[in-house]
Write a protein that holds these residues in place. Structure first.
Motif, PDB file in Angstrom:
ATOM      1  N   LEU A   1       1.031  -0.973  -0.296  1.00 16.87           N
ATOM      2  CA  LEU A   1      -0.470  -0.217  -0.293  1.00 16.87           C
ATOM      3  C   LEU A   1       0.600   1.436  -0.142  1.00 16.87           C
ATOM      4  CD1 LEU A   1      -2.351   2.047  -0.118  1.00 16.87           C
ATOM      5  CD2 LEU A   1      -2.903   0.845   2.459  1.00 16.87           C
ATOM      6  N   PRO A   2       1.665   1.230   0.835  1.00 18.89           N
ATOM      7  CA  PRO A   2       2.720   2.322   0.616  1.00 18.89           C
ATOM      8  C   PRO A   2       3.145   2.850  -0.356  1.00 18.89           C
ATOM      9  CG  PRO A   2       3.597   1.435   3.082  1.00 18.89           C
ATOM     10  CD  PRO A   2       2.206   0.812   1.995  1.00 18.89           C
ATOM     11  N   ARG A   3       3.953   1.312  -0.895  1.00 19.73           N
ATOM     12  CA  ARG A   3       4.532   1.945  -2.118  1.00 19.73           C
ATOM     13  C   ARG A   3       3.753   2.288  -3.140  1.00 19.73           C
ATOM     14  NH1 ARG A   3       6.725  -3.271  -0.154  1.00 19.73           N
ATOM     15  NH2 ARG A   3       5.355  -4.033  -1.812  1.00 19.73           N
ATOM     16  N   LEU A   4       2.200   1.277  -3.503  1.00 20.54           N
ATOM     17  CA  LEU A   4       1.388   1.717  -4.352  1.00 20.54           C
ATOM     18  C   LEU A   4       0.768   3.395  -4.269  1.00 20.54           C
ATOM     19  CD1 LEU A   4       0.178   0.208  -6.588  1.00 20.54           C
ATOM     20  CD2 LEU A   4      -1.951  -0.176  -5.895  1.00 20.54           C
ATOM     21  N   ALA A   5       0.449   3.878  -2.788  1.00 22.20           N
ATOM     22  CA  ALA A   5       0.204   5.361  -3.003  1.00 22.20           C
ATOM     23  C   ALA A   5       1.431   6.680  -2.720  1.00 22.20           C
ATOM     24  CB  ALA A   5      -0.637   4.870  -1.916  1.00 22.20           C
ATOM     25  N   ALA A   6       2.226   6.016  -3.270  1.00 19.86           N
ATOM     26  CA  ALA A   6       3.547   6.530  -2.906  1.00 19.86           C
ATOM     27  C   ALA A   6       3.024   7.860  -4.170  1.00 19.86           C
ATOM     28  CB  ALA A   6       4.562   6.118  -3.174  1.00 19.86           C
ATOM     29  N   GLY A   7       3.011   9.318  -2.854  1.00 24.90           N
ATOM     30  CA  GLY A   7       2.524  11.197  -3.634  1.00 24.90           C
ATOM     31  C   GLY A   7       1.335  10.499  -4.855  1.00 24.90           C
ATOM     32  N   ALA A   8       0.035   9.880  -4.168  1.00 27.78           N
ATOM     33  CA  ALA A   8      -0.728   9.992  -4.647  1.00 27.78           C
ATOM     34  C   ALA A   8      -1.882  10.997  -4.570  1.00 27.78           C
ATOM     35  CB  ALA A   8      -1.518   9.287  -4.841  1.00 27.78           C
ATOM     36  N   ASP A   9      -1.806  11.865  -5.435  1.00 26.14           N
ATOM     37  CA  ASP A   9      -2.925  12.979  -4.855  1.00 26.14           C
ATOM     38  C   ASP A   9      -4.378  13.133  -4.431  1.00 26.14           C
ATOM     39  OD1 ASP A   9      -1.553  15.086  -7.007  1.00 26.14           O
ATOM     40  OD2 ASP A   9      -2.364  12.944  -8.209  1.00 26.14           O
ATOM     41  N   LEU A  10      -5.029  11.385  -4.164  1.00 23.67           N
ATOM     42  CA  LEU A  10      -5.586  11.283  -3.125  1.00 23.67           C
ATOM     43  C   LEU A  10      -6.220   9.802  -2.754  1.00 23.67           C
ATOM     44  CD1 LEU A  10      -8.839  11.369  -2.153  1.00 23.67           C
ATOM     45  CD2 LEU A  10     -10.191  11.369  -4.552  1.00 23.67           C
ATOM     46  N   LEU A  11      -5.581   9.734  -2.395  1.00 27.82           N
ATOM     47  CA  LEU A  11      -6.187   7.580  -1.542  1.00 27.82           C
ATOM     48  C   LEU A  11      -6.801   7.743  -1.100  1.00 27.82           C
ATOM     49  CD1 LEU A  11      -5.079   5.085  -0.603  1.00 27.82           C
ATOM     50  CD2 LEU A  11      -4.048   6.475   1.165  1.00 27.82           C
ATOM     51  N   LEU A  12      -8.092   6.526  -1.430  1.00 30.37           N
ATOM     52  CA  LEU A  12      -9.227   6.060  -0.661  1.00 30.37           C
ATOM     53  C   LEU A  12      -9.109   4.745  -0.295  1.00 30.37           C
ATOM     54  CD1 LEU A  12     -11.585   6.901  -3.832  1.00 30.37           C
ATOM     55  CD2 LEU A  12     -11.437   8.028  -2.329  1.00 30.37           C
ATOM     56  N   CYS A  13      -9.441   5.360   0.581  1.00 30.35           N
ATOM     57  CA  CYS A  13      -8.295   3.627   1.578  1.00 30.35           C
ATOM     58  C   CYS A  13      -9.604   3.676   2.379  1.00 30.35           C
ATOM     59  CB  CYS A  13      -7.566   4.617   2.634  1.00 30.35           C
ATOM     60  SG  CYS A  13      -6.813   2.973   3.445  1.00 30.35           S
ATOM     61  N   GLU A  14     -10.051   2.379   3.111  1.00 28.79           N
ATOM     62  CA  GLU A  14     -10.761   1.424   3.463  1.00 28.79           C
ATOM     63  C   GLU A  14     -10.413   1.025   5.530  1.00 28.79           C
ATOM     64  OE1 GLU A  14     -11.333  -1.222   5.544  1.00 28.79           O
ATOM     65  OE2 GLU A  14     -10.627  -3.146   4.531  1.00 28.79           O
ATOM     66  N   ALA A  15     -11.467   1.898   6.480  1.00 24.57           N
ATOM     67  CA  ALA A  15     -10.969   1.880   7.190  1.00 24.57           C
ATOM     68  C   ALA A  15     -12.321   0.920   8.361  1.00 24.57           C
ATOM     69  CB  ALA A  15     -10.189   2.719   7.851  1.00 24.57           C
TER      70      ALA A  15
ATOM     71  N   MET B   1      -8.213  15.249   4.805  1.00 28.94           N
ATOM     72  CA  MET B   1      -8.591  14.480   4.781  1.00 28.94           C
ATOM     73  C   MET B   1     -10.079  14.028   5.146  1.00 28.94           C
ATOM     74  SD  MET B   1      -8.510  11.381   7.851  1.00 28.94           S
ATOM     75  CE  MET B   1      -9.927  11.669   9.248  1.00 28.94           C
ATOM     76  N   ASP B   2     -11.266  13.359   4.592  1.00 31.00           N
ATOM     77  CA  ASP B   2     -12.963  13.002   4.478  1.00 31.00           C
ATOM     78  C   ASP B   2     -12.843  11.831   4.964  1.00 31.00           C
ATOM     79  OD1 ASP B   2     -13.210  15.962   3.218  1.00 31.00           O
ATOM     80  OD2 ASP B   2     -11.410  15.585   1.695  1.00 31.00           O
ATOM     81  N   LEU B   3     -14.510  12.308   4.874  1.00 24.34           N
ATOM     82  CA  LEU B   3     -15.075  10.829   5.178  1.00 24.34           C
ATOM     83  C   LEU B   3     -15.538  10.251   3.576  1.00 24.34           C
ATOM     84  CD1 LEU B   3     -16.385  10.681   9.450  1.00 24.34           C
ATOM     85  CD2 LEU B   3     -14.329   8.492   7.804  1.00 24.34           C
ATOM     86  N   ALA B   4     -16.105   8.938   3.018  1.00 21.85           N
ATOM     87  CA  ALA B   4     -16.840   9.135   2.221  1.00 21.85           C
ATOM     88  C   ALA B   4     -17.875   9.120   2.930  1.00 21.85           C
ATOM     89  CB  ALA B   4     -16.027   7.358   1.909  1.00 21.85           C
ATOM     90  N   ARG B   5     -18.768   9.935   1.514  1.00 22.95           N
ATOM     91  CA  ARG B   5     -20.166   9.389   1.897  1.00 22.95           C
ATOM     92  C   ARG B   5     -20.945   9.601   0.521  1.00 22.95           C
ATOM     93  NH1 ARG B   5     -17.580  14.096   2.047  1.00 22.95           N
ATOM     94  NH2 ARG B   5     -18.812  16.297   1.379  1.00 22.95           N
ATOM     95  N   PRO B   6     -22.416   9.422   0.125  1.00 20.99           N
ATOM     96  CA  PRO B   6     -23.058   9.499  -0.695  1.00 20.99           C
ATOM     97  C   PRO B   6     -23.181  10.978  -1.303  1.00 20.99           C
ATOM     98  CG  PRO B   6     -24.019   8.058   1.058  1.00 20.99           C
ATOM     99  CD  PRO B   6     -23.183   9.325   1.742  1.00 20.99           C
ATOM    100  N   GLY B   7     -22.585  10.666  -2.777  1.00 25.71           N
ATOM    101  CA  GLY B   7     -23.181  11.719  -3.875  1.00 25.71           C
ATOM    102  C   GLY B   7     -22.119  12.665  -3.171  1.00 25.71           C
ATOM    103  N   ALA B   8     -20.338  12.580  -2.295  1.00 22.75           N
ATOM    104  CA  ALA B   8     -19.068  13.100  -1.996  1.00 22.75           C
ATOM    105  C   ALA B   8     -18.516  13.244  -3.702  1.00 22.75           C
ATOM    106  CB  ALA B   8     -18.636  12.672  -0.734  1.00 22.75           C
ATOM    107  N   THR B   9     -18.295  14.086  -3.841  1.00 22.98           N
ATOM    108  CA  THR B   9     -16.578  14.547  -4.942  1.00 22.98           C
ATOM    109  C   THR B   9     -16.038  14.625  -4.484  1.00 22.98           C
ATOM    110  OG1 THR B   9     -17.886  16.172  -5.688  1.00 22.98           O
ATOM    111  CG2 THR B   9     -18.874  14.363  -7.200  1.00 22.98           C
ATOM    112  N   PHE B  10     -14.369  14.544  -5.158  1.00 24.24           N
ATOM    113  CA  PHE B  10     -13.155  14.510  -4.800  1.00 24.24           C
ATOM    114  C   PHE B  10     -12.285  15.001  -6.114  1.00 24.24           C
ATOM    115  CE2 PHE B  10     -14.480  12.219  -1.934  1.00 24.24           C
ATOM    116  CZ  PHE B  10     -14.827  12.538  -0.673  1.00 24.24           C
TER     117      PHE B  10
END
Length: 163
Positions: free
Chosen positions: A81-95, A152-161
């Motif tokens: 994960l940190p290798r693939l996400a290195a420098g990403a503008d947006l990380l959609l990450c499950e928690a 940081m944000d929480l995903a929610r219905p209708g959200a756009t990033f």
């Protein structure tokens, strides 16, 4: 083991109670999935890495025009994960899990782990996804915030990033 495109087409047809022919083949263009490395699909460079999960799952990185989006889907802790996400503008990450609970291994991340991976990867924005209805999303966001000081944000219905 990765199922070929035809097997997935048949599995989805069965799941939706459709006949195998045409199933969903007249709606979707099924293609064999690649399990490592990068491929060009339209304007995107798509890079995948196996997730840590008992059912086959992948981490996905999309790049286009110098912008990078990474999506974890289901995963337990993994150094991919940190290798693939290195420098990403947006990380959609499950928690899905809370840090204080006794969680099964190799299934999902906690809010703290999502925040730690985002910090290690140096992502521009973290969006916490896959929060189950029985947990307060604010708790998982607070765990992530303890490890990640960026946007940081929480995903929610209708959200756009924007990426």
């Amino acid at each position: 083991m990765v199922a070929c495109a035809g097997q997935w087409a048949d599995r989805l047809a069965v799941a939706y109670g459709l006949p195998l022919d045409p199933g969903m083949r007249d709606v979707f263009d099924f293609r064999a999935w690649f399990t490592t490395g990068a491929r060009t699909i339209g304007p995107f460079t798509v890079t995948v890495a196996p997730a840590c999960h008992p059912v086959e799952a992948y981490l996905i990185r999309l790049e286009c025009g110098g912008r990078r989006l990474v999506y974890t889907g289901d995963t337990g802790p993994t150094e991919a994960l940190p290798r693939l996400a290195a420098g990403a503008d947006l990380l959609l990450c499950e928690a899905t899990f809370r840090d204080a609970d006794d969680n099964p291994p190799d299934l999902h991340l906690t809010g703290r782990e999502a925040g730690e991976y985002a910090a290690r990867a140096g992502v521009g924005r973290l969006v916490i996804t896959h929060v189950p209805a029985w947990y307060d999303p604010a708790d998982l966001a607070a765990e992530a915030r303890g490890a990640f000081s960026g946007a940081m944000d929480l995903a929610r219905p209708g959200a756009t990033f924007a990426v």
